[in-house]
Design a protein around this motif. Sequence first.
Motif: not given
Length: 203
Positions: A85-113
């Motif tokens: 089920y490619l669509n379901k797999s695509l959705f799952l991995f996309d959602s995981i990446g979305l969550g992780l990259y959000t916290i990466m961007g937030t943390e980097i923004g915090l570190n830059a004040n």
Amino acid sequence: MTLFYFLDIIGIIAFAISGSLMAMRKKMDPFGVFIIAFATAVGGGTLRDVLIGAQPVFWMKNTDVIYFIVASYFIAIIFRKKLKYLNKSLFLFDSIGLGLYTIMGTEIGLNANFHPIIIISIATMSASFGGVIRDILCNEIPVIFRKEIYATACVLGSIVFLILHNFNVNNAVIYVSTTFLIIAIRLVAVKFKLSLPTFYTKE
């Protein structure tokens, strides 16, 4: 290896697999699949680094990123028949990446004040831009521009991250809880067909 670095790599792997699955669904050749995987994995982080003036961008400083993308590319190809089920797999991995990259961007923004509004903006762009590139290259309307809740999940996740950080919650707890919150928002939105309103009107 720090938890931050570990989650960053998981996000890259998730987006690389997401890009590979999309490209294979579009019946691209092996080179095309790799290009989409690479662009999806580094697109958001590259935009983030350019916006904050980090030179060179992250994947040029740390070539391990490229190796992880290549490995993810081959994993996606080797196990493509298992992913029925490619669509379901695509959705799952996309959602995981979305969550992780959000916290990466937030943390980097915090570190830059940066100001909280700028932090949330950077986190959202960092998380969603790779998917925008992927969809455009695959001749799809980017998910972020459709009714589906996508960038909204990033915004909410980044806000929760900042709130928890303000209360001095442990970083590991913030990272994990925020990531799962974003993934949960995506899952619930798709499960119950929740979406933002559109301005479409019938002539």
